[in-house]
Design a protein around this motif. Structure first.
Motif, mmCIF file in Angstrom:
data_model
loop_
_atom_site.group_PDB
_atom_site.id
_atom_site.type_symbol
_atom_site.label_atom_id
_atom_site.label_comp_id
_atom_site.label_asym_id
_atom_site.label_seq_id
_atom_site.Cartn_x
_atom_site.Cartn_y
_atom_site.Cartn_z
ATOM 1 N N VAL A 147 50.478 35.851 48.863
ATOM 2 C CA VAL A 147 50.744 37.125 48.194
ATOM 3 C C VAL A 147 50.405 37.001 46.709
ATOM 4 O O VAL A 147 50.838 36.054 46.032
ATOM 5 C CB VAL A 147 52.205 37.550 48.373
ATOM 6 N N GLU A 148 49.622 37.954 46.220
ATOM 7 C CA GLU A 148 49.187 37.958 44.828
ATOM 8 C C GLU A 148 49.772 39.161 44.100
ATOM 9 O O GLU A 148 50.406 40.030 44.713
ATOM 10 C CB GLU A 148 47.656 37.967 44.773
ATOM 11 N N ARG A 149 49.561 39.215 42.812
ATOM 12 C CA ARG A 149 50.029 40.356 42.036
ATOM 13 C C ARG A 149 49.419 41.649 42.545
ATOM 14 O O ARG A 149 48.298 41.664 43.035
ATOM 15 C CB ARG A 149 49.654 40.174 40.558
ATOM 16 N N GLY A 150 50.152 42.745 42.419
ATOM 17 C CA GLY A 150 49.615 44.047 42.795
ATOM 18 C C GLY A 150 49.668 44.321 44.284
ATOM 19 O O GLY A 150 49.002 45.244 44.766
ATOM 20 N N GLY A 151 50.453 43.534 45.034
ATOM 21 C CA GLY A 151 50.586 43.803 46.455
ATOM 22 C C GLY A 151 49.335 43.541 47.258
ATOM 23 O O GLY A 151 49.022 44.262 48.206
ATOM 24 N N VAL A 152 48.602 42.492 46.900
ATOM 25 C CA VAL A 152 47.410 42.109 47.649
ATOM 26 C C VAL A 152 47.512 40.630 48.014
ATOM 27 O O VAL A 152 48.420 39.928 47.578
ATOM 28 C CB VAL A 152 46.112 42.378 46.853
ATOM 29 N N GLY A 153 46.573 40.169 48.811
ATOM 30 C CA GLY A 153 46.523 38.769 49.187
ATOM 31 C C GLY A 153 45.232 38.476 49.907
ATOM 32 O O GLY A 153 44.388 39.363 50.083
ATOM 33 N N HIS A 154 45.065 37.226 50.327
ATOM 34 C CA HIS A 154 43.866 36.824 51.064
ATOM 35 C C HIS A 154 44.260 36.018 52.286
ATOM 36 O O HIS A 154 45.150 35.168 52.223
ATOM 37 C CB HIS A 154 42.928 35.995 50.176
ATOM 38 N N THR A 155 43.568 36.269 53.373
ATOM 39 C CA THR A 155 43.767 35.498 54.594
ATOM 40 C C THR A 155 43.093 34.139 54.447
ATOM 41 O O THR A 155 42.350 33.899 53.479
ATOM 42 C CB THR A 155 43.154 36.231 55.790
ATOM 43 N N PRO A 156 43.291 33.227 55.405
ATOM 44 C CA PRO A 156 42.556 31.960 55.341
ATOM 45 C C PRO A 156 41.044 32.149 55.260
ATOM 46 O O PRO A 156 40.351 31.335 54.653
ATOM 47 C CB PRO A 156 42.965 31.267 56.652
ATOM 48 N N HIS A 157 40.529 33.225 55.863
ATOM 49 C CA HIS A 157 39.090 33.499 55.831
ATOM 50 C C HIS A 157 38.652 34.213 54.554
ATOM 51 O O HIS A 157 37.505 34.666 54.454
ATOM 52 C CB HIS A 157 38.689 34.347 57.043
ATOM 53 N N TYR A 158 39.568 34.327 53.602
ATOM 54 C CA TYR A 158 39.344 34.976 52.316
ATOM 55 C C TYR A 158 39.192 36.493 52.433
ATOM 56 O O TYR A 158 38.738 37.150 51.507
ATOM 57 C CB TYR A 158 38.138 34.380 51.588
ATOM 58 N N ALA A 159 39.593 37.053 53.554
ATOM 59 C CA ALA A 159 39.558 38.508 53.690
ATOM 60 C C ALA A 159 40.640 39.111 52.799
ATOM 61 O O ALA A 159 41.811 38.717 52.886
ATOM 62 C CB ALA A 159 39.782 38.907 55.136
ATOM 63 N N PRO A 160 40.294 40.056 51.934
ATOM 64 C CA PRO A 160 41.289 40.656 51.041
ATOM 65 C C PRO A 160 42.188 41.629 51.800
ATOM 66 O O PRO A 160 41.725 42.402 52.638
ATOM 67 C CB PRO A 160 40.436 41.383 49.998
ATOM 68 N N VAL A 161 43.479 41.582 51.494
ATOM 69 C CA VAL A 161 44.475 42.386 52.198
ATOM 70 C C VAL A 161 45.297 43.161 51.177
ATOM 71 O O VAL A 161 45.733 42.606 50.168
ATOM 72 C CB VAL A 161 45.406 41.493 53.046
ATOM 73 N N ARG A 162 45.504 44.448 51.468
ATOM 74 C CA ARG A 162 46.376 45.276 50.625
ATOM 75 C C ARG A 162 47.657 45.603 51.388
ATOM 76 O O ARG A 162 47.611 46.005 52.552
ATOM 77 C CB ARG A 162 45.676 46.572 50.221
ATOM 78 N N LEU A 163 48.798 45.439 50.727
ATOM 79 C CA LEU A 163 50.093 45.779 51.290
ATOM 80 C C LEU A 163 50.551 47.121 50.733
ATOM 81 O O LEU A 163 50.280 47.432 49.567
ATOM 82 C CB LEU A 163 51.133 44.714 50.931
ATOM 83 N N ASP A 164 51.264 47.907 51.550
ATOM 84 C CA ASP A 164 51.818 49.136 50.982
ATOM 85 C C ASP A 164 53.015 48.788 50.106
ATOM 86 O O ASP A 164 53.533 47.660 50.118
ATOM 87 C CB ASP A 164 52.191 50.140 52.073
ATOM 88 N N ALA A 165 53.478 49.763 49.325
ATOM 89 C CA ALA A 165 54.516 49.489 48.329
ATOM 90 C C ALA A 165 55.803 48.978 48.964
ATOM 91 O O ALA A 165 56.453 48.071 48.436
ATOM 92 C CB ALA A 165 54.788 50.753 47.509
ATOM 93 N N ALA A 166 56.163 49.550 50.117
ATOM 94 C CA ALA A 166 57.409 49.139 50.774
ATOM 95 C C ALA A 166 57.334 47.695 51.242
ATOM 96 O O ALA A 166 58.291 46.926 51.082
ATOM 97 C CB ALA A 166 57.705 50.066 51.953
ATOM 98 N N THR A 167 56.177 47.302 51.792
ATOM 99 C CA THR A 167 56.017 45.920 52.258
ATOM 100 C C THR A 167 56.018 44.952 51.076
ATOM 101 O O THR A 167 56.672 43.904 51.113
ATOM 102 C CB THR A 167 54.717 45.775 53.056
ATOM 103 N N ALA A 168 55.289 45.295 50.014
ATOM 104 C CA ALA A 168 55.200 44.407 48.849
ATOM 105 C C ALA A 168 56.559 44.194 48.192
ATOM 106 O O ALA A 168 56.769 43.188 47.511
ATOM 107 C CB ALA A 168 54.214 44.981 47.844
ATOM 108 N N ALA A 169 57.489 45.132 48.400
ATOM 109 C CA ALA A 169 58.811 45.013 47.789
ATOM 110 C C ALA A 169 59.750 44.104 48.569
ATOM 111 O O ALA A 169 60.813 43.731 48.059
ATOM 112 C CB ALA A 169 59.441 46.398 47.665
ATOM 113 N N LEU A 170 59.372 43.727 49.779
ATOM 114 C CA LEU A 170 60.228 42.865 50.587
ATOM 115 C C LEU A 170 60.276 41.454 49.992
ATOM 116 O O LEU A 170 59.262 40.961 49.479
ATOM 117 C CB LEU A 170 59.707 42.800 52.024
ATOM 118 N N PRO A 171 61.417 40.783 50.050
ATOM 119 C CA PRO A 171 61.526 39.447 49.428
ATOM 120 C C PRO A 171 60.556 38.426 50.013
ATOM 121 O O PRO A 171 60.103 37.523 49.298
ATOM 122 C CB PRO A 171 62.985 39.059 49.682
ATOM 123 N N GLU A 172 60.238 38.535 51.310
ATOM 124 C CA GLU A 172 59.307 37.572 51.907
ATOM 125 C C GLU A 172 57.872 37.786 51.450
ATOM 126 O O GLU A 172 56.987 36.989 51.774
ATOM 127 C CB GLU A 172 59.387 37.620 53.433
#
Length: 427
Positions: A378-403
């Motif tokens: 998980v990176e800043r701004g509610g995004v991240g990368h999979t092992p294959h480097y695929a960029p992923v965007r999380l919605d605001a509710a998901t990004a707010a979860l502690p995990e």
């Protein structure tokens, strides 16, 4: 007093900027507010942006001390010395010494740029200062190598970075371990020409041997990535790791540059089109799920439409999901700058076509992941990368979860595609 570092360019610069932040902080009490601009020289645009940033920074922070360093400063120190906004110019070697940032007499030279080409071999190992973390970043970067012994005709970076010099294996492992202990789940090994790793060290360890040793010494490390690789310089040990080591992420980025053999010859590259295709095929044969990326240049001098078409076709032929498309930029003093140039309009048009082809390839690659479960950093701004480097965007509710806190490894289900990113929801 605060120290701010503004970074342009590559991952190596990003790593060094963190080292600079710590070094400059040791003397900040006596020097006052300091802003370090760590420049890039890969393109003319990068240098233009650096100059623009320097001028804007002086307007906004009139009392700050502005220090300029990096590849552009190493190659053209005089160009920055003439800028009235600049207080001090440091070379790439000098920028990694704490004393360079100390207060100096008013009559001290404003330029401290040494002969970086004089550094070579075991007498000048590229051992950087220890970095404890990366402000606001979810993944750590570790320098393993510095400089380049090759002279591609379009590139000025060897003159900014010097000859190839490697960081001893123990120092690399120590830096990786420090970052893992600081909480980083993913580390990227970086340098200028990392497949040249080890040629200047005792015993001549290869990149693959070093990577295996680092993984063995840091069993707590969850994910390891490599920066750009020369397709014909990947050693057998590294290929074995690609096939066998789950902690080495299934993502390789290759320095290919062009898909036409004559252009590759004029670039003075070490490979030909068939070599690039063979490297991609080998990667897929040994690790079928691997994601591939590449650097490609559009509009290199003498390039015809037919030559460019071969580069364009390489994206699909090699199934390159992540393409860094560069319009050719003539760099003063390079052999390519003296070759017959492609008109600027044609360069821009070809670069646009290359980017469009790359975007279509990325879209196809992302769609293959829809419905799958994956793990992201998980990176800043509610995004991240999979092992294959695929960029992923999380919605605001998901990004707010502690995990899904920044820096955590989190499980997601890839629910769809939004532009150039996957949509991630809790698994």
């Amino acid at each position: 007093m605060p120290v701010e570092v503004i970074t342009f360019g590559c991952r190596l610069n990003a790593f060094e900027s963190e080292a600079i932040r710590g070094l400059a902080a040791t003397t900040a009490a006596e020097t006052g507010e300091t802003i370090v601009v760590n420049t890039c020289a890969v393109t003319a645009e990068a240098q233009r942006q650096a100059r623009q940033t320097i001028r804007r920074t002086r307007r906004e922070r009139p009392d700050a001390r502005i220090v300029v360093t990096g590849c552009a400063a190493q190659i053209d120190p005089g160009g920055f010395t003439t800028m009235p906004e600049v207080d001090l110019v440091l070379g790439n070697e000098e920028k990694l010494k704490a004393e360079s940032y100390a207060a100096a007499p008013a009559d001290a030279p404003r330029v401290r740029v040494g002969d970086i080409m004089a550094l070579r071999g075991e007498s000048a190992p590229a051992t950087p200062p220890r970095v404890d973390g990366f402000a606001g970043r979810a993944r750590g970067t570790v320098q393993v190598q510095q400089g380049c012994d090759h002279r591609c005709t379009f590139c000025v970076i060897p003159f900014g970075r010097g000859n190839s010099r490697s960081v001893p294996v123990g120092a690399v492992a120590g830096q990786v371990r420090a970052l893992v202990e600081a909480g980083y789940a993913e580390i990227v090994l970086t340098g200028v020409d990392i497949t040249a790793y080890g040629a200047d060290l005792p015993g001549r360890p290869t990149l693959g041997q070093m990577v295996r040793r680092v993984l063995a010494l840091t069993p707590e490390l969850k994910r390891l990535r490599l920066s750009s690789l020369d397709p014909v310089e990947i050693d057998d040990e590294l290929w074995r790791l690609v096939a066998e080591e789950p902690r080495l992420m299934p993502h390789l980025h290759l320095s290919i540059q062009a898909g036409d053999d004559l252009i590759l010859t004029r670039m003075k590259r070490r490979h030909r089109r068939a070599d690039a295709v063979a490297a991609c095929r080998r990667a897929r044969d040994i690790r079928p799920d691997v994601a591939l990326g590449a650097d490609l240049i559009a509009g290199f001098p003498t390039e015809t439409e037919e030559m460019f078409a071969r580069t364009l076709a390489l994206v699909d032929e090699c199934e390159l999901a992540y393409v860094h498309a560069f319009p050719y930029s003539a760099r003063p003093g390079t052999p390519a700058a003296r070759m017959p140039q492609v008109p600027g309009g044609a360069i821009r048009e070809r670069a646009a076509r290359l980017r469009a082809t790359a975007a279509a390839a990325l879209g196809r690659a992302l769609r293959t992941h829809i419905g799958a479960a994956s793990e992201i950093v998980v990176e800043r701004g509610g995004v991240g990368h999979t092992p294959h480097y695929a960029p992923v965007r999380l919605d605001a509710a998901t990004a707010a979860l502690p995990e899904f806190a920044v820096g955590r490894l989190a499980q997601v289900r890839l629910a769809g595609v939004d532009g150039e990113m996957l949509i991630g929801v809790p698994a």
